[in-house]
Design a protein around this motif. Structure first.
Motif, PDB file in Angstrom:
ATOM      1  N   TYR A  24      43.256  58.081   3.591  1.00 39.35           N
ATOM      2  CA  TYR A  24      42.326  58.445   2.525  1.00 39.35           C
ATOM      3  C   TYR A  24      43.112  59.003   1.342  1.00 39.35           C
ATOM      4  O   TYR A  24      44.169  59.610   1.523  1.00 39.35           O
ATOM      5  CB  TYR A  24      41.353  59.534   3.008  1.00 39.35           C
ATOM      6  CG  TYR A  24      40.451  59.113   4.130  1.00 39.35           C
ATOM      7  CD1 TYR A  24      39.166  58.639   3.870  1.00 39.35           C
ATOM      8  CD2 TYR A  24      40.879  59.192   5.449  1.00 39.35           C
ATOM      9  CE1 TYR A  24      38.325  58.257   4.920  1.00 39.35           C
ATOM     10  CE2 TYR A  24      40.056  58.807   6.498  1.00 39.35           C
ATOM     11  CZ  TYR A  24      38.783  58.337   6.219  1.00 39.35           C
ATOM     12  OH  TYR A  24      37.954  57.958   7.254  1.00 39.35           O
ATOM     13  N   SER A  25      42.551  58.813   0.173  1.00 44.42           N
ATOM     14  CA  SER A  25      43.037  59.523  -1.008  1.00 44.42           C
ATOM     15  C   SER A  25      42.271  60.835  -1.051  1.00 44.42           C
ATOM     16  O   SER A  25      41.103  60.891  -0.650  1.00 44.42           O
ATOM     17  CB  SER A  25      42.766  58.725  -2.286  1.00 44.42           C
ATOM     18  OG  SER A  25      43.515  57.536  -2.284  1.00 44.42           O
ATOM     19  N   ILE A  26      42.935  61.885  -1.533  1.00 48.35           N
ATOM     20  CA  ILE A  26      42.286  63.194  -1.586  1.00 48.35           C
ATOM     21  C   ILE A  26      42.542  63.818  -2.948  1.00 48.35           C
ATOM     22  O   ILE A  26      43.635  63.685  -3.500  1.00 48.35           O
ATOM     23  CB  ILE A  26      42.801  64.104  -0.434  1.00 48.35           C
ATOM     24  CG1 ILE A  26      41.986  65.398  -0.352  1.00 48.35           C
ATOM     25  CG2 ILE A  26      44.291  64.361  -0.558  1.00 48.35           C
ATOM     26  CD1 ILE A  26      42.263  66.199   0.907  1.00 48.35           C
ATOM     27  N   ASP A  27      41.510  64.469  -3.508  1.00 48.56           N
ATOM     28  CA  ASP A  27      41.714  65.171  -4.780  1.00 48.56           C
ATOM     29  C   ASP A  27      41.975  66.653  -4.499  1.00 48.56           C
ATOM     30  O   ASP A  27      41.933  67.092  -3.341  1.00 48.56           O
ATOM     31  CB  ASP A  27      40.546  64.958  -5.743  1.00 48.56           C
ATOM     32  CG  ASP A  27      39.238  65.590  -5.280  1.00 48.56           C
ATOM     33  OD1 ASP A  27      39.255  66.473  -4.390  1.00 48.56           O
ATOM     34  OD2 ASP A  27      38.192  65.229  -5.840  1.00 48.56           O
ATOM     35  N   ASN A  28      42.244  67.414  -5.547  1.00 48.93           N
ATOM     36  CA  ASN A  28      42.626  68.828  -5.348  1.00 48.93           C
ATOM     37  C   ASN A  28      41.464  69.717  -4.890  1.00 48.93           C
ATOM     38  O   ASN A  28      41.663  70.874  -4.587  1.00 48.93           O
ATOM     39  CB  ASN A  28      43.303  69.394  -6.584  1.00 48.93           C
ATOM     40  CG  ASN A  28      42.447  69.319  -7.814  1.00 48.93           C
ATOM     41  OD1 ASN A  28      41.254  68.996  -7.729  1.00 48.93           O
ATOM     42  ND2 ASN A  28      43.028  69.589  -8.957  1.00 48.93           N
ATOM     43  N   GLN A  29      40.262  69.159  -4.811  1.00 51.42           N
ATOM     44  CA  GLN A  29      39.125  69.897  -4.265  1.00 51.42           C
ATOM     45  C   GLN A  29      38.899  69.557  -2.796  1.00 51.42           C
ATOM     46  O   GLN A  29      37.979  70.066  -2.156  1.00 51.42           O
ATOM     47  CB  GLN A  29      37.844  69.554  -5.059  1.00 51.42           C
ATOM     48  CG  GLN A  29      37.930  69.847  -6.557  1.00 51.42           C
ATOM     49  CD  GLN A  29      38.194  71.308  -6.823  1.00 51.42           C
ATOM     50  OE1 GLN A  29      37.540  72.177  -6.289  1.00 51.42           O
ATOM     51  NE2 GLN A  29      39.199  71.578  -7.664  1.00 51.42           N
ATOM     52  N   GLY A  30      39.712  68.632  -2.269  1.00 51.31           N
ATOM     53  CA  GLY A  30      39.581  68.230  -0.874  1.00 51.31           C
ATOM     54  C   GLY A  30      38.644  67.065  -0.641  1.00 51.31           C
ATOM     55  O   GLY A  30      38.365  66.700   0.499  1.00 51.31           O
ATOM     56  N   LYS A  31      38.166  66.438  -1.729  1.00 50.69           N
ATOM     57  CA  LYS A  31      37.254  65.301  -1.594  1.00 50.69           C
ATOM     58  C   LYS A  31      38.044  64.055  -1.210  1.00 50.69           C
ATOM     59  O   LYS A  31      39.057  63.725  -1.820  1.00 50.69           O
ATOM     60  CB  LYS A  31      36.499  65.065  -2.906  1.00 50.69           C
ATOM     61  CG  LYS A  31      35.511  63.934  -2.837  1.00 50.69           C
ATOM     62  CD  LYS A  31      34.807  63.724  -4.152  1.00 50.69           C
ATOM     63  CE  LYS A  31      33.896  62.524  -4.063  1.00 50.69           C
ATOM     64  NZ  LYS A  31      33.374  62.141  -5.372  1.00 50.69           N
ATOM     65  N   LEU A  32      37.546  63.353  -0.160  1.00 46.84           N
ATOM     66  CA  LEU A  32      38.216  62.168   0.354  1.00 46.84           C
ATOM     67  C   LEU A  32      37.606  60.886  -0.156  1.00 46.84           C
ATOM     68  O   LEU A  32      36.396  60.782  -0.313  1.00 46.84           O
ATOM     69  CB  LEU A  32      38.150  62.159   1.880  1.00 46.84           C
ATOM     70  CG  LEU A  32      38.767  63.327   2.621  1.00 46.84           C
ATOM     71  CD1 LEU A  32      38.504  63.205   4.111  1.00 46.84           C
ATOM     72  CD2 LEU A  32      40.257  63.382   2.365  1.00 46.84           C
ATOM     73  N   THR A  33      38.470  59.886  -0.381  1.00 47.53           N
ATOM     74  CA  THR A  33      38.040  58.532  -0.710  1.00 47.53           C
ATOM     75  C   THR A  33      38.792  57.588   0.212  1.00 47.53           C
ATOM     76  O   THR A  33      40.029  57.601   0.236  1.00 47.53           O
ATOM     77  CB  THR A  33      38.382  58.173  -2.172  1.00 47.53           C
ATOM     78  OG1 THR A  33      37.809  59.145  -3.037  1.00 47.53           O
ATOM     79  CG2 THR A  33      37.863  56.791  -2.524  1.00 47.53           C
ATOM     80  N   LYS A  34      38.070  56.826   1.009  1.00 49.37           N
ATOM     81  CA  LYS A  34      38.717  55.922   1.968  1.00 49.37           C
ATOM     82  C   LYS A  34      39.502  54.855   1.228  1.00 49.37           C
ATOM     83  O   LYS A  34      39.015  54.283   0.249  1.00 49.37           O
ATOM     84  CB  LYS A  34      37.681  55.277   2.890  1.00 49.37           C
ATOM     85  CG  LYS A  34      38.304  54.479   4.012  1.00 49.37           C
ATOM     86  CD  LYS A  34      37.258  53.966   4.972  1.00 49.37           C
ATOM     87  CE  LYS A  34      37.917  53.075   5.988  1.00 49.37           C
ATOM     88  NZ  LYS A  34      36.956  52.329   6.773  1.00 49.37           N
ATOM     89  N   GLU A  35      40.700  54.593   1.722  1.00 49.02           N
ATOM     90  CA  GLU A  35      41.525  53.540   1.130  1.00 49.02           C
ATOM     91  C   GLU A  35      41.225  52.214   1.811  1.00 49.02           C
ATOM     92  O   GLU A  35      40.982  52.155   2.997  1.00 49.02           O
ATOM     93  CB  GLU A  35      43.018  53.891   1.264  1.00 49.02           C
ATOM     94  CG  GLU A  35      43.378  55.129   0.477  1.00 49.02           C
ATOM     95  CD  GLU A  35      44.863  55.456   0.523  1.00 49.02           C
ATOM     96  OE1 GLU A  35      45.622  54.697   1.172  1.00 49.02           O
ATOM     97  OE2 GLU A  35      45.258  56.431  -0.099  1.00 49.02           O
ATOM     98  N   GLU A  36      41.232  51.162   1.031  1.00 43.42           N
ATOM     99  CA  GLU A  36      40.960  49.814   1.565  1.00 43.42           C
ATOM    100  C   GLU A  36      42.193  49.208   2.161  1.00 43.42           C
ATOM    101  O   GLU A  36      43.283  49.424   1.832  1.00 43.42           O
ATOM    102  CB  GLU A  36      40.436  48.898   0.435  1.00 43.42           C
ATOM    103  CG  GLU A  36      39.129  49.378  -0.155  1.00 43.42           C
ATOM    104  CD  GLU A  36      37.986  49.453   0.826  1.00 43.42           C
ATOM    105  OE1 GLU A  36      37.851  48.535   1.655  1.00 43.42           O
ATOM    106  OE2 GLU A  36      37.232  50.430   0.791  1.00 43.42           O
ATOM    107  N   LEU A  45      46.095  61.230   6.344  1.00 40.29           N
ATOM    108  CA  LEU A  45      45.788  60.378   7.484  1.00 40.29           C
ATOM    109  C   LEU A  45      44.846  61.141   8.407  1.00 40.29           C
ATOM    110  O   LEU A  45      45.135  62.267   8.816  1.00 40.29           O
ATOM    111  CB  LEU A  45      47.080  60.029   8.223  1.00 40.29           C
ATOM    112  CG  LEU A  45      46.967  59.130   9.456  1.00 40.29           C
ATOM    113  CD1 LEU A  45      46.469  57.735   9.076  1.00 40.29           C
ATOM    114  CD2 LEU A  45      48.320  59.040  10.159  1.00 40.29           C
ATOM    115  N   MET A  46      43.697  60.522   8.704  1.00 34.33           N
ATOM    116  CA  MET A  46      42.737  61.081   9.663  1.00 34.33           C
ATOM    117  C   MET A  46      42.502  60.010  10.715  1.00 34.33           C
ATOM    118  O   MET A  46      41.988  58.941  10.397  1.00 34.33           O
ATOM    119  CB  MET A  46      41.418  61.451   8.980  1.00 34.33           C
ATOM    120  CG  MET A  46      41.522  62.644   8.055  1.00 34.33           C
ATOM    121  SD  MET A  46      39.934  63.095   7.321  1.00 34.33           S
ATOM    122  CE  MET A  46      39.124  63.878   8.714  1.00 34.33           C
TER     123      MET A  46
END
Length: 195
Positions: free
Chosen positions: A183-195, A177-178
């Motif tokens: 957001y979904s986050i992968d193990n590299q810290g990359k974020l994908t906004k959730e709809e 939560l930001m």
């Protein structure tokens, strides 16, 4: 033939119902994990086999299901852990605990959280203000400023502390939560906004 079938049906029903009749002795019976089912009666918790044989006496004030052959149990308002033999390998001393995941369990005393290993030793010191279980080799923890990030099993920060909240990873994905957005986050810290 009909009589034989009817007798067989009655006999089978009798076997099935008598096989589970032990459950009626308890106020609560959970599913069997690691060969142990959590049960309670009159406010006390313990564990039985799937046949109803008492394996760990009902002496605890609260308890959790077994996970990774370990279970959290509470006595006198404090949590500890037992093994499959009912041996207490972590004395009741924590105000909050989570079940074992990836070989470690969250433990907390007041506002200090850390992790113990399957032998009961402190594996990651209690230097966090909150924590959740390990998943996929990382765990979400909160720092003194109230921000969440992720650490590895050595306690090393792997995803920086910048979130308002973070969940445990499952299948390579966590949720963070930001502000007011998830957001979904992968193990590299990359974020994908959730709809």
């Amino acid at each position: 033939m009909k009589k034989f079938s009817l007798l067989l049906l009655i006999f089978s029903m009798g076997l099935f119902s008598s096989g589970q009749s032990w459950t009626k002795k308890y106020d609560r019976v959970d599913a069997c994990n690691c060969g142990m089912a959590l049960v309670s009666k009159s406010g006390k918790f313990g564990y039985v086999s799937d046949e109803g044989k008492v394996l760990v006496p009902l002496v605890y004030d609260d308890a959790m299901a077994f996970s990774e052959n370990r279970a959290a149990v509470m006595q006198d308002g404090k949590w500890g852990f037992i093994d499959l033999n009912g041996n207490e390998f972590v004395k009741s001393q924590y105000t909050e605990v989570y079940s074992f995941h990836d070989g470690l369990a969250v433990v907390g005393k007041g506002d200090a959280y850390g992790f113990v290993d399957s032998t009961g030793q402190v594996a990651i010191p209690m230097r966090y203000t909150n924590a959740r279980s390990f998943g996929d080799g990382v765990a979400p923890v909160s720092n003194q400023k109230g921000f969440w990030g992720y650490i590895d099993k050595g306690g090393k920060e792997v995803i920086s502390f910048r979130f308002n909240y973070a969940t445990s990873f499952s299948d390579g994905v966590g949720r963070v939560l930001m502000g007011s957005k998830w957001y979904s986050i992968d193990n590299q810290g990359k974020l994908t906004k959730e709809e």
